[in-house]
Design a protein around this motif. Structure first.
Motif, PDB file in Angstrom:
ATOM      1  N   PRO A 137       0.810  -1.223   0.000  1.00 54.68           N
ATOM      2  CA  PRO A 137       0.000   0.000   0.000  1.00 54.68           C
ATOM      3  C   PRO A 137       0.846   1.278   0.000  1.00 54.68           C
ATOM      4  O   PRO A 137       0.569   2.201  -0.761  1.00 54.68           O
ATOM      5  N   LEU A 138       1.878   1.349   0.824  1.00 58.31           N
ATOM      6  CA  LEU A 138       2.632   2.607   0.905  1.00 58.31           C
ATOM      7  C   LEU A 138       3.417   2.873  -0.374  1.00 58.31           C
ATOM      8  O   LEU A 138       3.532   4.018  -0.805  1.00 58.31           O
ATOM      9  N   GLN A 163       2.413   2.401  -3.157  1.00 63.02           N
ATOM     10  CA  GLN A 163       1.433   2.905  -4.118  1.00 63.02           C
ATOM     11  C   GLN A 163       0.760   4.194  -3.638  1.00 63.02           C
ATOM     12  O   GLN A 163      -0.234   4.633  -4.210  1.00 63.02           O
ATOM     13  N   GLY A 164       1.242   4.754  -2.560  1.00 61.41           N
ATOM     14  CA  GLY A 164       0.675   6.015  -2.067  1.00 61.41           C
ATOM     15  C   GLY A 164      -0.729   5.870  -1.503  1.00 61.41           C
ATOM     16  O   GLY A 164      -1.529   6.795  -1.551  1.00 61.41           O
ATOM     17  N   ALA A 165      -1.022   4.707  -0.945  1.00 66.26           N
ATOM     18  CA  ALA A 165      -2.371   4.431  -0.458  1.00 66.26           C
ATOM     19  C   ALA A 165      -2.562   4.911   0.980  1.00 66.26           C
ATOM     20  O   ALA A 165      -1.604   5.258   1.671  1.00 66.26           O
ATOM     21  N   THR A 166      -3.838   4.906   1.412  1.00 67.05           N
ATOM     22  CA  THR A 166      -4.167   5.106   2.819  1.00 67.05           C
ATOM     23  C   THR A 166      -4.552   3.749   3.381  1.00 67.05           C
ATOM     24  O   THR A 166      -5.525   3.135   2.943  1.00 67.05           O
ATOM     25  N   SER A 167      -3.756   3.288   4.336  1.00 68.13           N
ATOM     26  CA  SER A 167      -3.888   1.918   4.822  1.00 68.13           C
ATOM     27  C   SER A 167      -4.212   1.935   6.313  1.00 68.13           C
ATOM     28  O   SER A 167      -3.585   2.659   7.091  1.00 68.13           O
ATOM     29  N   ILE A 168      -5.203   1.144   6.696  1.00 72.81           N
ATOM     30  CA  ILE A 168      -5.590   1.087   8.119  1.00 72.81           C
ATOM     31  C   ILE A 168      -4.797   0.002   8.825  1.00 72.81           C
ATOM     32  O   ILE A 168      -4.592  -1.088   8.289  1.00 72.81           O
ATOM     33  N   MET A 169      -4.382   0.334  10.040  1.00 72.92           N
ATOM     34  CA  MET A 169      -3.660  -0.612  10.876  1.00 72.92           C
ATOM     35  C   MET A 169      -4.483  -0.760  12.151  1.00 72.92           C
ATOM     36  O   MET A 169      -4.706   0.225  12.853  1.00 72.92           O
ATOM     37  N   PHE A 170      -4.958  -1.979  12.422  1.00 75.42           N
ATOM     38  CA  PHE A 170      -5.898  -2.206  13.520  1.00 75.42           C
ATOM     39  C   PHE A 170      -5.227  -2.940  14.675  1.00 75.42           C
ATOM     40  O   PHE A 170      -4.681  -4.022  14.497  1.00 75.42           O
ATOM     41  N   GLU A 171      -5.277  -2.331  15.842  1.00 76.16           N
ATOM     42  CA  GLU A 171      -4.609  -2.925  17.000  1.00 76.16           C
ATOM     43  C   GLU A 171      -5.442  -4.003  17.679  1.00 76.16           C
ATOM     44  O   GLU A 171      -4.912  -4.878  18.363  1.00 76.16           O
ATOM     45  N   GLY A 172      -6.747  -3.956  17.507  1.00 74.40           N
ATOM     46  CA  GLY A 172      -7.630  -4.779  18.323  1.00 74.40           C
ATOM     47  C   GLY A 172      -7.920  -6.163  17.760  1.00 74.40           C
ATOM     48  O   GLY A 172      -7.183  -6.694  16.946  1.00 74.40           O
TER      49      GLY A 172
END
Ligand code: ATP
Ligand code: MG
Length: 653
Positions: free
Chosen positions: A324-325, A327-336
């Motif tokens: 993702p990065l 490609q300049g994307a917005t990527s979610i990172m979920f801790e839970g």
């Protein structure tokens, strides 16, 4: 199996990168017939400080000499530069990572510029601790932004990261540190799990002690303050992240890396045995993860993309961070976790961030399906345009539930088959070009040349059932087992000379679609009929009371092997003799008498790896009363499950 085929709606197809089957075929053919030309076009979309001399060089045949795989040889680049620096001009203020914390309301949006600065600062910390190009850095952390920052900081200065999933024990961590002699360890004081904080640094301390006993000294341990819990800081070795970064500049020049310099080491999940230290190198991995990400998730500017995996697994490496990065994307990172504070968390989060692409694992889908659809119906999921699945074969029943209740019968599903070893996705639908069938990974990605072999290693033609192998390298392929090239050759290339052996069984149907049938080691042979585990399990899961199933073969006097099925029921169902006969009848009806389970064991839970995959090899041992030789269980998520299965089994037989 099901004849249903899903053709994605035209409204989405209009803007898709690959719109039609013809387009896919044309590009695929080019990628196979002229791989050098194809991958040159792809690699040209990245920044190279120096261009490569040759696109690919390889030897895939042990009989001709050592196995060797090289891409973009002579080229110089840096993956962090491609993930951050080159976006600063146009996307500095765009969100790179959205961090969704464990507790509701706890989140953070980090722009490309901020991420760049954090990475530079921490890269300078690493340098100040003496970390140099080629040194190994172990990372043992929860899903917090500092984890991504550490990876990118390592890659920036050419250090090789080795991420160990934060749920692993001190033993598992120390073995992995020792295997590659890591110089530095980056960890946190604790981890948030549901409502409570769980300590982590103590494990790291034990692991470092164990290493020291083996004669290896971890020189420095950087600790992130995540939970505020009390930890012991060893003088001269342990330092706090927040204190260290203060003195550091936000400027750190990149180290230009050879395309074939190592980028990271990552251990496989351990479903089939002792984990392997898979090594990926910079250039090919960068190109392959970026390109697969863009086409398979059909990512476009302004999309919000969410992969729920932990970065401790390859899925997180390739499809939360690097792909993702770059490609300049917005990527979610979920801790839970999916069930905290309740089983609606995934859907609440999709609704909250207006997620467009959602990528998760069958184990999560089956678990949420067992809770009922009321949790999904509560939220607005209209932002979703695409769904993905990875990790195990997705049972058609789970596929249909996902398709109907989450995707509202509008969203294509990319069922992505790949491995830690492959670096990126290998077999998958391209969402708008390739129609999907529930349970099939469909067709190979560009540059992937699969073949199905029989037991003698002879390639099979047309519709058939065989052993999945790959005929030529692709850029994302692992290069070696770290420090053990012999093991690399033995595990992947010795079985069938001239092919990469993937270890999975596979069926190809009349449309040329691929269906992963399970691990080759798990194939069951009933009266001469060979069966993959996936088909029988899917038949069981298609019964309305069944949440999950795992089948294995056990020695049978008459049939050679009998079928032993471990079955987990939905929360609303209870085990009974009547249900047991119903299930047998159900499988008989779905597949045929040959697949009828001999034994059904109602199990409260199944043994799984920490990444959520069913470990059938342990079930096989239980079924054959070999309780003392369960093999490597260090990667098991919940060892207590095994004890209760053994008790149940003894009562059953
Ligand atoms: P080990 O190699 O140590 O036994 P592992 O194979 O579980 O562990 P991973 O690399 O995490 O380690 O998993 C890759 C495997 O997961 C594949 O070989 C395949 O069996 C399974 N898999 C992944 N995605 C899919 C999918 N979409 N469909 C079917 N199987 C899948
Ligand atoms: Mg494997």
């Amino acid at each position: 199996m099901s004849e249903f085929k899903f053709h994605a709606p035209d409204e989405y197809r209009k803007n898709a990168w690959i719109k039609t089957m013809d387009e896919y075929k044309q590009m695929y053919d080019q990628s196979i017939e002229k791989p050098e030309e194809f991958w040159t076009q792809m690699a040209d979309q990245f920044y190279w400080e120096k261009r490569w001399d040759s696109v690919r060089d390889y030897n895939y045949s042990i009989s001709k000499g050592p196995i060797n795989i090289e891409w973009f040889k002579g080229g110089k680049t840096n993956i962090t530069y491609n993930c951050l620096d080159r976006h600063l001009k146009d996307r500095g203020d765009q969100t790179a990572l959205i961090w969704e914390g464990n507790s509701i309301g706890e989140d953070r949006e980090i722009s490309y510029k901020e991420l760049y600065e954090m990475v530079c600062q921490f890269a300078n910390v690493l340098k100040s601790k003496g970390v140099q190009k080629g040194d190994r850095v172990a990372i043992y952390m929860p899903m917090i932004p500092e984890l991504a920052v550490t990876m990118l900081a390592c890659a920036r200065i050419g250090a090789i990261h080795s991420i160990v999933f934060g749920g692993f024990s001190a033993d598992a961590l120390s073995n992995r540190i020792l295997d590659s002699l890591c110089k530095v360890l980056v960890t946190s004081d604790g981890v948030m799990r549901g409502a409570k904080a769980v300590p982590l640094k103590g494990n790291a301390d034990t692991a470092m002690d164990l290493c020291e006993k083996q004669g290896h000294l971890v020189e420095c341990c950087v600790v992130v303050n995540r939970t505020g819990s009390e930890v012991e800081m060893k003088q001269g070795r342990d330092v706090w992240w927040h204190e260290q970064i203060q003195a550091q500049s936000m400027d750190c020049p990149v180290e230009w890396m050879d395309a074939e310099d190592p980028l990271f080491i990552l251990y496989t999940s351990g479903s089939t045995g002792t984990p392997k230290g898979v090594q990926h190198n910079v250039g090919g991995y960068m190109v392959y993860t970026g390109i697969t990400f863009r086409y398979i998730f059909d990512y476009h500017d302004n999309d919000i993309y969410w992969c729920t995996a932990d970065i401790g697994w390859v899925t997180g490496h390739s499809y939360i961070v690097y792909g993702p990065l770059s490609q300049g994307a917005t990527s979610i990172m979920f801790e839970g976790v999916p069930n905290y504070p309740d089983p609606g968390r995934f859907w609440a989060t999709v609704d909250k961030w207006k997620v467009n692409q959602f990528y998760t694992a069958p184990t999560a889908i089956r678990a949420l399906m067992a809770q009922g659809e009321q949790w999904v119906e509560k939220y607005d999921l209209s932002s979703l345009r695409l769904l993905g699945s990875v990790g195990e074969p997705i049972n058609p029943e789970a596929w249909k539930w996902y398709f109907k209740h989450v995707g509202k019968e509008r969203c294509p599903i990319v069922d992505t088959w790949w491995q830690t070893e492959t670096g990126g996705i290998m077999i998958t639908a391209l969402p708008y070009a390739i129609d999907q069938k529930p349970g099939s990974a469909t067709l190979p990605f560009f540059g992937v040349n699969p073949v199905l072999l029989n037991e003698e290693g002879k390639p099979l033609e047309g519709a058939c059932d065989g052993i999945l192998a790959i005929q030529e390298p692709w850029p994302g392929q692992m290069r070696t087992v770290y420090n053990n090239h012999e093991r690399f050759e033995k595990v992947y290339f010795q079985m069938f000379d001239g092919y990469y052996f993937a270890g999975d069984g596979c069926r190809r149907d009349e449309d040329g679609y691929y269906w992963i049938t399970g691990r080759v080691d798990d194939v069951i042979n009933v009266s001469g009929h060979r069966m993959g585990t996936a088909e029988v399990e899917s038949a069981l899961v298609s019964h309305k009371e069944v949440a999950e199933a795992a089948v294995i073969g056990f020695p049978h006097d008459i049939k050679g092997q009998g079928i032993y099925a471990f079955v987990t029921l939905n929360v609303s169902a209870t085990p009974s003799d009547e249900l047991l006969s119903q299930l047998k009848l159900h499988v008989r009806k779905e597949i045929g008498p040959i697949a009828t389970p001999d034994i059904i064991h109602f199990a409260p839970a199944l043994p799984k790896t920490r990444s959520g995959k069913i470990m059938r090899r342990i079930l096989r041992k239980i079924a054959t009363d070999e309780f003392d030789s369960l093999g490597d269980i260090s990667t098991l998520a919940d060892p207590e499950v095994v004890g209760s299965l053994i008790e149940n089994h003894k009562e059953l037989t």
